[in-house]
Scaffold this active site. Structure first.
Site, PDB file in Angstrom:
ATOM      1  N   HIS A 246      -1.647 -37.409  12.400  1.00 44.84           N
ATOM      2  CA  HIS A 246      -0.428 -38.370  12.657  1.00 44.84           C
ATOM      3  C   HIS A 246       0.785 -37.453  13.222  1.00 44.84           C
ATOM      4  O   HIS A 246       1.853 -37.736  13.284  1.00 44.84           O
ATOM      5  CB  HIS A 246       0.062 -39.017  11.258  1.00 44.84           C
ATOM      6  CG  HIS A 246      -0.730 -39.850  10.933  1.00 44.84           C
ATOM      7  ND1 HIS A 246      -0.729 -41.387  11.301  1.00 44.84           N
ATOM      8  CD2 HIS A 246      -2.066 -40.142  10.101  1.00 44.84           C
ATOM      9  CE1 HIS A 246      -1.829 -42.008  10.750  1.00 44.84           C
ATOM     10  NE2 HIS A 246      -2.525 -41.102   9.885  1.00 44.84           N
TER      11      HIS A 246
ATOM     12  N   LYS B 178       0.905  -1.166   0.004  1.00 42.72           N
ATOM     13  CA  LYS B 178       0.106   0.001  -0.078  1.00 42.72           C
ATOM     14  C   LYS B 178       0.892   1.228   0.249  1.00 42.72           C
ATOM     15  O   LYS B 178       0.676   2.176  -0.827  1.00 42.72           O
ATOM     16  CB  LYS B 178      -1.033  -0.038   1.231  1.00 42.72           C
ATOM     17  CG  LYS B 178      -1.889   1.267   1.191  1.00 42.72           C
ATOM     18  CD  LYS B 178      -2.722   1.279   2.315  1.00 42.72           C
ATOM     19  CE  LYS B 178      -3.677   0.171   2.627  1.00 42.72           C
ATOM     20  NZ  LYS B 178      -4.563   0.429   3.401  1.00 42.72           N
TER      21      LYS B 178
ATOM     22  N   LYS C 248       9.359  -3.283  13.520  1.00 43.66           N
ATOM     23  CA  LYS C 248       9.816  -2.103  12.354  1.00 43.66           C
ATOM     24  C   LYS C 248      10.874  -1.456  12.758  1.00 43.66           C
ATOM     25  O   LYS C 248      11.977  -1.101  11.932  1.00 43.66           O
ATOM     26  CB  LYS C 248       8.857  -1.910  11.472  1.00 43.66           C
ATOM     27  CG  LYS C 248       7.892  -3.053  10.872  1.00 43.66           C
ATOM     28  CD  LYS C 248       6.655  -2.393  10.256  1.00 43.66           C
ATOM     29  CE  LYS C 248       5.732  -3.337   9.583  1.00 43.66           C
ATOM     30  NZ  LYS C 248       4.676  -2.746   8.825  1.00 43.66           N
TER      31      LYS C 248
ATOM     32  N   GLY D 129      -4.775  -4.811   5.517  1.00 47.02           N
ATOM     33  CA  GLY D 129      -4.154  -6.117   5.011  1.00 47.02           C
ATOM     34  C   GLY D 129      -4.546  -7.355   5.070  1.00 47.02           C
ATOM     35  O   GLY D 129      -5.072  -7.911   4.199  1.00 47.02           O
ATOM     36  N   ARG D 130      -5.096  -7.631   6.181  1.00 44.49           N
ATOM     37  CA  ARG D 130      -5.445  -8.935   6.493  1.00 44.49           C
ATOM     38  C   ARG D 130      -7.094  -9.287   6.006  1.00 44.49           C
ATOM     39  O   ARG D 130      -7.463 -10.418   5.937  1.00 44.49           O
ATOM     40  CB  ARG D 130      -5.418  -9.439   7.812  1.00 44.49           C
ATOM     41  CG  ARG D 130      -6.161  -8.535   8.867  1.00 44.49           C
ATOM     42  CD  ARG D 130      -5.833  -8.565  10.333  1.00 44.49           C
ATOM     43  NE  ARG D 130      -6.172  -7.746  11.279  1.00 44.49           N
ATOM     44  CZ  ARG D 130      -5.667  -6.528  11.395  1.00 44.49           C
ATOM     45  NH1 ARG D 130      -4.700  -6.209  10.998  1.00 44.49           N
ATOM     46  NH2 ARG D 130      -6.067  -5.853  12.381  1.00 44.49           N
TER      47      ARG D 130
ATOM     48  N   GLU E 241      10.195  -5.301   3.494  1.00 41.72           N
ATOM     49  CA  GLU E 241      10.495  -6.856   2.846  1.00 41.72           C
ATOM     50  C   GLU E 241      10.365  -6.731   1.373  1.00 41.72           C
ATOM     51  O   GLU E 241      10.755  -7.312   0.652  1.00 41.72           O
ATOM     52  CB  GLU E 241       9.631  -7.914   3.652  1.00 41.72           C
ATOM     53  CG  GLU E 241      10.160  -8.065   4.941  1.00 41.72           C
ATOM     54  CD  GLU E 241       9.353  -7.052   6.064  1.00 41.72           C
ATOM     55  OE1 GLU E 241       9.188  -7.210   7.338  1.00 41.72           O
ATOM     56  OE2 GLU E 241       8.731  -6.130   5.454  1.00 41.72           O
TER      57      GLU E 241
ATOM     58  N   GLU F  34      -3.923 -11.085  14.649  1.00 39.39           N
ATOM     59  CA  GLU F  34      -3.318  -9.674  14.360  1.00 39.39           C
ATOM     60  C   GLU F  34      -4.479  -8.841  14.730  1.00 39.39           C
ATOM     61  O   GLU F  34      -4.445  -7.554  15.186  1.00 39.39           O
ATOM     62  CB  GLU F  34      -2.915  -9.360  13.080  1.00 39.39           C
ATOM     63  CG  GLU F  34      -2.169  -8.175  12.530  1.00 39.39           C
ATOM     64  CD  GLU F  34      -1.475  -8.070  11.453  1.00 39.39           C
ATOM     65  OE1 GLU F  34      -0.346  -8.131  11.460  1.00 39.39           O
ATOM     66  OE2 GLU F  34      -2.146  -8.001  10.396  1.00 39.39           O
TER      67      GLU F  34
END
Length: 547
Positions: A378, A200, A506, A261-262, A206, A347
């Site tokens: 398992h 955005k 950050k 974002g999510r 990153e 979050e």
């Protein structure tokens, strides 16, 4: 509110001895009464340690929290994200049309225009009309993003990959670990690769590190700076930074600040989904989510799937003390759903301060974890059955599976249903003795074996059953969990739409990075933070190894 929480606690103590096995034996109608269905999803919550009275108490809490009004406020675009002073209007992104004013301005024309631009771009890439600088159609699309800009689209592409075109092939890179980008790029041809840079702000460390490396990879192949326009698309709101990178702002798809974002897979961030599966499939995802929005907004609380899923979660977390919650989809195509839900829930509701700035008096988000069910049973189901911690489980299953082999699906379904039953029923010492005796074991050997084979049972779980995993049902399923999170935030009185907790890391990264990258023997930048002894020693060790 406090008296209602106290009433819930008193009720919990009153039914502390509840046995689910006994409850089902006494009440043949329990499963039917504690099941609901909407938008292609059948929800059975009868295997939870609760009663009809429990549900009444939880619904009282929801009404006292003014939940219907809060739902309406979010859906009409009120500034429910109080700490950032903005709306949280992901529901607008999947509306098929209409009018939705936010601060006096109808947002729907821009939403629909962006959706049309996404469709045009996806069609151009899929049809071969979009060509690289050398005149070749795009064969591979690499989406560069992180967090919600990666998890949601990646999950959707994985879940619906049976609908994906053979070309172009869509890849995702999220971590700044350079080995991932190098691995993805190794077999690709620069002249037939398109990069989608999803940020955005267009400053995410990153994502932009990966974008610059991708840009260098393209230029190192002999492409000119002008070629960047043929090989990069931006999903951003920062037109200036996009242009400075070399991307034509006409190839930038933006989104509003009320898109978190999510919650952003429904926005331009969903472009990789539209390219991989086709704009029609993406529209069907939006339609499924919109159907769940309508259900959430209109259904009475006692029949409302997101509300009931949220209330059961609050019961297990706050009243029964479950610190974690597991998600076990018995569909390999949904392997990435637990990761998406981890971000969505933790979050959003991983908060310890209420909207009024005071500390929360009770637990909020549990730790969410999980994996595909067959692998999980398992691996970590042993702990679920016989461990010391109670872990509620959401089982997710689809009856039909496209592309499966004969005989596989019944085994998969049987395993899912069996695990839910085993968690609920357990196995008593007497049942173990009878089984061991039937197998020929006797005497001391039998008695020594009994404690190790007893399952306490009474472990709670939900069952979410779909007819199949298709775009519409997937959209409804993701929206179901989004709204569940909102309901729980309303009852916990926290803001589900900010994430201040991720910011400190950050800030500290920006301070530590110059210390790690400064040349050996050079003076550490004066802007660097004074660190604790452990961090300072670790920085020194890294610098020594990098020298």
């Amino acid at each position: 509110m406090k008296p209602l929480w106290e009433a819930l606690a008193a009720h919990r103590d009153a039914i502390a001895a509840l046995s689910l096995r006994d409850a089902f034996e006494r009440d043949p109608g329990r499963a039917e009464r504690m099941s609901r269905e909407a938008c292609g999803i059948f929800f059975d919550f009868s295997k939870n340690r609760l009663t009809d009275r429990t549900l009444e108490c939880l619904l009282d809490l929801a009404h006292a929290s003014n939940l219907p009004a809060r739902i309406e406020a979010m859906c009409r675009g009120d500034r429910v994200n109080a700490t950032e002073g903005r709306a949280a209007l992901h529901v607008a992104l999947r509306q098929p049309g209409g009018v939705l004013p936010v601060d006096g301005v109808d947002v729907m024309p821009d939403v629909l225009a962006m959706r049309a631009r996404m469709a045009d771009l996806a069609h151009a890439v899929r049809s071969g009309a979009w060509q690289g600088h050398a005149g070749h159609p795009i064969a591979d699309v690499v989406s560069l993003g992180i967090g919600g800009s990666a998890l949601g689209p990646r999950m959707a592409c994985q879940a619906l990959r049976h609908l994906a075109a053979a070309s172009p092939k869509v890849h995702f890179v999220s971590t700044v670990d350079g080995t991932e980008l190098a691995r993805v790029l190794a077999p690709l041809a620069p002249e037939t690769t398109l990069f989608i840079v999803a940020s955005k702000s267009f400053t995410t460390q990153e994502t932009m590190t990966n974008a610059r490396s991708a840009r260098a990879w393209l230029l190192a192949s002999g492409a000119s700076e002008a070629a960047i326009a043929h090989h990069f698309v931006a999903l951003s709101s920062n037109a200036r930074a996009v242009a400075e990178f070399g991307i034509d702002p006409a190839q930038m798809l933006g989104f509003e600040d009320w898109v978190g974002g999510r919650y952003s897979v429904w926005s331009a961030i969903g472009l990789p989904v539209a390219i991989a599966l086709g704009p029609e499939a993406f529209e069907q995802m939006l339609a499924g989510a919109h159907a769940m929005d309508l259900h959430f907004r209109s259904a009475p609380l006692e029949a409302n799937l997101p509300v009931l899923l949220a209330l059961v979660g609050i019961w297990n977390t706050d009243l029964l003390g479950a610190a974690t919650s597991a998600v076990a989809p018995y569909n390999e195509c949904l392997a990435l759903l637990p990761a998406h839900l981890q971000q969505l829930e933790m979050e959003s509701n991983g908060k310890s301060v209420r909207l009024d700035g005071t500390p929360t008096p009770r637990a909020t988000s549990p730790v969410v974890w999980g994996n595909t069910g067959i692998d999980a049973q398992h691996a970590w189901f042993q702990m679920l059955h016989q461990g010391t911690q109670m872990v509620p489980v959401d089982f997710i299953i689809a009856i039909d599976a496209p592309g499966t082999l004969p005989g596989h699906q019944p085994i998969l379904l049987a395993n899912c249903l069996a695990q839910a039953e085993a968690l609920m029923c357990g196995r008593t010492a007497d049942e173990v003795r009878r089984e061991l005796a039937a197998a020929g074991l006797t005497g001391q050997a039998l008695e020594q074996a009994v404690p190790h084979r007893v399952f306490g049972g009474n472990r709670p779980s939900n069952m979410l059953m779909l007819d199949r995993v298709d775009p519409q049902t997937l959209g409804a399923l993701v929206a179901l969990y989004e709204h569940k999170v909102f309901v729980q935030a309303a009852l916990w009185q926290v803001n589900a739409f900010d994430q201040w907790g991720v910011e400190l890391g950050k800030v500290l990264t920006a301070r530590i990075l110059p210390e790690l990258t400064a040349e050996a023997g050079s003076r550490i930048p004066t802007s660097a933070r004074t660190h604790d002894a452990s961090t300072a020693a670790l920085i020194a060790r890294v610098r020594q190894r990098l020298a």
